[in-house]
Structure formats: C-alpha cells, structure tokens
Design a protein around this motif. Structure first.
Motif, mmCIF file in Angstrom:
data_model
loop_
_atom_site.group_PDB
_atom_site.id
_atom_site.type_symbol
_atom_site.label_atom_id
_atom_site.label_comp_id
_atom_site.label_asym_id
_atom_site.label_seq_id
_atom_site.Cartn_x
_atom_site.Cartn_y
_atom_site.Cartn_z
ATOM 1 N N MET A 189 0.687 -0.930 -0.422
ATOM 2 C CA MET A 189 -0.112 -0.383 -0.053
ATOM 3 C C MET A 189 0.400 1.106 -0.259
ATOM 4 S SD MET A 189 -2.905 1.474 2.458
ATOM 5 C CE MET A 189 -3.986 -0.542 2.071
ATOM 6 N N ASN A 190 0.388 2.077 -0.832
ATOM 7 C CA ASN A 190 1.484 3.098 -1.016
ATOM 8 C C ASN A 190 0.769 4.506 -0.092
ATOM 9 O OD1 ASN A 190 1.633 6.325 -2.219
ATOM 10 N ND2 ASN A 190 2.842 4.768 -3.109
ATOM 11 N N LEU A 191 1.651 4.835 0.657
ATOM 12 C CA LEU A 191 1.666 5.914 2.147
ATOM 13 C C LEU A 191 1.043 7.377 1.160
ATOM 14 C CD1 LEU A 191 1.170 6.765 4.768
ATOM 15 C CD2 LEU A 191 3.146 6.727 5.229
ATOM 16 N N SER A 192 1.962 7.507 0.209
ATOM 17 C CA SER A 192 1.114 8.966 -0.208
ATOM 18 C C SER A 192 -0.438 9.182 -0.508
ATOM 19 C CB SER A 192 2.073 9.243 -0.863
ATOM 20 O OG SER A 192 1.756 10.377 -1.733
ATOM 21 N N ARG A 193 -0.670 7.842 -1.325
ATOM 22 C CA ARG A 193 -1.412 7.619 -1.557
ATOM 23 C C ARG A 193 -2.618 7.877 -0.585
ATOM 24 N NH1 ARG A 193 -2.414 3.613 -6.683
ATOM 25 N NH2 ARG A 193 -1.953 2.281 -5.463
ATOM 26 N N ILE A 230 2.432 4.322 15.421
ATOM 27 C CA ILE A 230 1.736 5.957 15.436
ATOM 28 C C ILE A 230 3.004 6.803 15.226
ATOM 29 C CG2 ILE A 230 0.037 7.396 15.518
ATOM 30 C CD1 ILE A 230 -1.473 5.006 17.205
ATOM 31 N N ARG A 231 3.606 7.004 15.872
ATOM 32 C CA ARG A 231 4.931 8.495 15.926
ATOM 33 C C ARG A 231 6.070 7.761 15.268
ATOM 34 N NH1 ARG A 231 5.230 13.385 17.078
ATOM 35 N NH2 ARG A 231 4.125 13.166 19.146
ATOM 36 N N ALA A 232 6.548 6.441 15.162
ATOM 37 C CA ALA A 232 6.824 6.755 14.088
ATOM 38 C C ALA A 232 6.609 6.626 12.160
ATOM 39 C CB ALA A 232 7.475 4.960 13.974
ATOM 40 N N ALA A 233 5.423 6.408 12.343
ATOM 41 C CA ALA A 233 4.593 6.545 10.859
ATOM 42 C C ALA A 233 4.683 7.408 10.389
ATOM 43 C CB ALA A 233 3.189 5.373 10.674
ATOM 44 N N TYR A 234 4.462 8.838 11.595
ATOM 45 C CA TYR A 234 4.228 10.517 11.032
ATOM 46 C C TYR A 234 5.457 10.852 10.686
ATOM 47 C CZ TYR A 234 3.523 15.286 12.841
ATOM 48 O OH TYR A 234 3.013 16.555 12.875
#
Length: 526
Positions: free
Chosen positions: A1-5, A150-154
C-alpha cells in the motif's frame, strides 16, 4: 500500500465536500468524490521526472490561439513532470510504457481474482460466508498500532502530511497501519490456501491471440477465463488514459490562459502582472466569520476537529476557491474575444456490457438509456453525489432506467457491508429508496442497531427485517454485486455507467450530458 496515496485520500475524505464542477478521474484508494476539493491535502512525493516517452515524428496540434499553434511537444515536458510527481506508481508506469504497464496490470488482475476465488472456496468448505471467513481469519487478527508505531509513521512521513499535526492525522495513520497489516495477513492466508487447494494454471494471460473463453487458471476445477480479465482491462486502460488526458488538458488550458493574458497585457500596454492584479488579486476578499462558520456547519460530519481547529484550513480553502473562480472568470472573458481552436481529443470510452444483477431499479425497464450506479452507503462521496444524481434523474421521470448496485469498500468502511445487506432487506419489502435516503443522511451512524431503527422509521415489518438481516439472507446478493463491480473495473465509489459507458465527470452537468449523449446514440441505432 502506498502511504502517500492513502494519506491523500484520507485527507480528502476528512475534509470532503461537493462542488458542482468537472471532475478529474483519480484513482482511487477509497471513494470517489463528486468533483472533490480536499482541504489540507498534502503534496505528493516529488519524484525525479523520467524521460518523456518517444513522441510521434510529427507532433499533433492541440490548440490554435490567435493563429499561434500549441503542439503536443510544446507541453509534453510539463505533462511528464506532473505525472512523474503523481504518487500513483501505476499511472507513472502507464505513461512511460503503456503496453508493459497494461500487461503487468493484467497479471495483477489474474492474481487478485485467484486470491478471491481461493478465499471464497475456503469459506464454502468451512460453511461460512466470505465476509465471515475474512472477519475471522484476517480482520479479527489485525492488531491496533501502539503509540510508538503511530509516532514513527508520522515522523517517517511528515513531509507528505503538508504540515499537519499528529492529532489531525492520527486516525488516518491508524487506519493506514491497520490496512497494511490486513494486507499482510491476507497475503499470508492466500499463500497458505494455494497449498491446500488445487490451483491449475492453463494459459498466460498475456499470451498472444488468446481465444475468447480461454481458461487461464482453475481453482478446484472452477475456471477463470480470459474474458473476465479483458473486460476489466478495458476499464483500467480507459481510466489511465483519462487521467493522462486530464493532466494534458489542465496544462494546455494554463498555457492558453497565459497566452491570452499576455495578449491582453500587450493590448493594454501594461505588464501581465498588472492584468493579474486588477482582475484577480484586488478582487480577493477575506472570508467572513459567517462564511467560515457556514462552511463548517455544512461539512462538519466529515471534518475531524472543531471549528477552532479547522478555521485556518477552511479560510485557506475558501480563499483558494475564490481565487480559482476569479481565474476562471478571467479566462472565460478573454476566450470569448479570442480566436481559439481546441483540438485535444478526449479518449473514447469503451462500452461495457454491464449486468443489472438484482439491483434496485426504477424507471422504464425498456428505456433506451440505463444508468447503473455502484455505491457504498458509508462513503461520503456517495452521500454527496446522491442528491445530485437524484435531482438529475428526477428531471427525466421514468424515461431513464436507473439501477443501484452494491460495492461496499469493506477495508475502509466497516459498516458499509451491513448497510448494503440492510438496504437489500428493505428492498424485499418495497422500501429501498426510502431506506437508503436515511442511510445517506446518517452515514456516521450505520451500526447494526441503527440500521434496524431506520427500518422502523420507514415502516418496515421489523420481525421480517430483523430475521433476514440477522441471518445474512442478502449477503450473496451483496457479494455478487461486488464481484460484478470488480469485473467491470470498479475501484471507487460512486461509479456510474450510462449504457455501459463509465461516467468521468461527477457533477450534475456531467451526468446529464452523459445521459443526453446516450439518448442521442440510441436514437441513431436501427
């Protein structure tokens, strides 16, 4: 899955509202807004532009402005750069090499269909519905992310979030991480099922000259034929062509507008910046508090914060909207007095044989025009398009045959699947349209108890409704709609087909134009 999209789509959903204007086809990750204008949408990843594909020896003329020609080669560098900035890798691949990208898409379509067939076969073995099986084997095993995750993904994707703070995007990050884990579990399950079921490959989907009816692969003797993939690819290729066309048209329009502004500046003997200042900049007004509050009240169901938290984003959007309106007004004004020929042609859409299934319908079944909509009752874009479509269809009375089919996006809308089944139960009692009116007006409250409450509100026999709903009586109908939609290339909701032609302009004017074109074509038939 593309995070930007994913994040881009999530922001669009978070601040969705409907604007009656031409829609640029997008790809969709979740739902298709009717001419969306997302607020706070982050910029996509910047990708180093790849070389433009080889152009024809003679570059076609796209427009003639006051005797000045604009050719394809004049704008292709800008087109290339814009597409290479798009977060969708499939669009970039298609632009660079359409044949290779289409072949890869065909194989992906086969793989996806095989996975679905394996899941369905295993569910049947266990005496469960497909949805029950997926819920037990995948959804129930998806762990919620920790605060640290969540913080790491942010932190890892801060540049994609357009300066948004963590709390604003927290729900979207959680959804992204959960969906990523869901995909991993799905892949692991499919690989396991490949070893416990009989998977027989018969032909390569990209082999030349495959005859209609050719079996590509069988799952326990159940065949997947090339015809299904060919149908899906027609829609896929058209959508890719339309997305590239939209980019070209936007850049061409900008080039034309710049030329007309320069011509007007020369006519007035001033600099072009003076035209912009007098016609746009000086006419801009700051949104009033009343306008900001009115916008918030109209869209607060889709905005994930209070008015104070959303104020600056709304102000920015309203200012941008006002500037766009002034730019359009200036462009239209200058075009009326110019000698302008537009020669850029829109891709010709394929005509698909869209089956009606058991979809709820109204209007004359013998009408020369049939409109089929695939919808999701929890999808905010569907909710926004619903009154627009109703208004257009109402003007035709019974002259248009309208059919609504289900396409709940279960990975992002947890209540959509049950809502679709509830709507089918209402249809069984002749109250489908009254019932879905309530669903679209209450998209944030579609839990099982609420779905039953709405049944009472429209006067359904609750004993019958509850029994059929609780037993999942209409799940096969919903599942069949989803499988058909997937076969027709539906990836987003709402998706409309008018006499088998996919709608591309999701506005009232766009839908009406498509219907009128279908009537005109039908009138020419023997």
């Amino acid at each position: 899955m593309n995070l930007s999209r994913f994040i881009t789509a999530a922001f669009a959903a978070a601040f969705l509202f409907i604007v009656v204007a031409a829609q640029t086809p997008r790809r969709p990750a979740t739902s298709r807004p009717a001419s969306p204008k997302p607020v706070g949408t982050p910029a996509p990843n910047v990708v180093t532009p790849a070389p433009s594909p080889n152009a024809d020896p003679v570059s076609p003329t796209l427009a003639i402005v006051n005797d000045t020609t604009i050719s394809a080669s004049d704008i292709e560098g800008d087109v290339n750069a814009a597409i290479m900035r798009d977060p969708d890798p499939y669009l970039r691949d298609y632009y660079a090499d359409p044949v290779k990208a289409t072949n890869e898409a065909r194989q992906r379509a086969v793989d996806a269909r095989v996975s679905s067939m394996l899941i369905a076969a295993e569910a049947k073995k266990r005496g469960k519905s497909t949805n029950e099986f997926i819920e037990a084997e995948i959804n129930s095993k998806v762990a919620s992310p920790t605060e640290q995750e969540i913080r790491a993904a942010y932190d890892a994707n801060r540049d994609q979030l357009g300066g948004a703070d963590l709390e604003t995007v927290r729900a979207d990050l959680v959804k992204f991480i959960r969906n990523q884990r869901r995909e991993e579990l799905y892949g692991t399950l499919v690989n396991r099922l490949k070893m416990t079921n009989v998977v027989s490959k018969s032909a390569d989907v990209n082999a030349p000259n495959l005859a209609p009816g050719t079996v590509l692969v069988s799952i326990n003797g159940d065949p997947l034929r090339v015809d299904a993939i060919n149908t899906r690819m027609k829609a896929y290729v058209f959508k890719m062509q339309m997305r590239i066309f939209a980019v070209r048209k936007d850049i061409l329009d900008r080039r034309i507008n710049d030329m007309l502004i320069l011509a007007e500046a020369n006519k007035r003997k001033v600099g072009p910046e003076e035209i912009i200042r007098t016609e746009i900049t000086e006419k801009l007004k700051a949104p009033t508090e009343t306008e900001v509050s009115k916008f918030y009240e109209a869209n607060k169901a889709s905005i994930k914060t209070d008015l104070a938290g959303a104020r600056m984003t709304i102000v920015t959007y309203l200012q941008q909207e006002q500037q766009e309106q002034l730019e359009v007004a200036l462009a239209n004004k200058l075009r009326t007095s110019a000698k302008l020929q537009l020669l850029l042609k829109e891709p010709e859409p394929p005509v698909l044989n869209i089956s009606l299934g058991a979809g709820a319908s109204r209007g004359d079944v013998n009408s020369p025009v049939t409109v089929v909509e695939f919808t999701d009752f929890q999808c905010s874009a569907c909710g926004g398009m619903y009154p627009i479509a109703e208004d257009v269809l109402k003007s035709y009375g019974t002259r248009v045959h309208f059919v609504m089919r289900n396409f709940p996006l279960t990975s992002v809308h947890p209540n959509a699947y049950n809502a679709a089944q509830a709507a089918e139960a209402a249809k069984a009692q002749g109250k489908f349209w009254e019932y879905i009116d309530l669903l679209f007006r209450n998209q944030n409250t579609l839990d099982r108890d609420s779905l039953k409450k709405y049944a009472s509100q429209v006067g359904l026999d609750r004993k019958q409704f509850d029994a059929e709903f609780d037993a999942g009586k209409y799940e096969p109908v919903v599942r069949h709609d989803m499988e058909d939609g997937d076969g027709f290339g539906v990836e987003a909701t709402p998706t409309f087909f008018i006499n088998g032609v996919m709608l591309t302009d999701y506005s009232g004017e766009g839908l009406r134009a498509a219907i009128e074109k279908a009537f005109a074509r039908a009138g020419k038939r023997p």
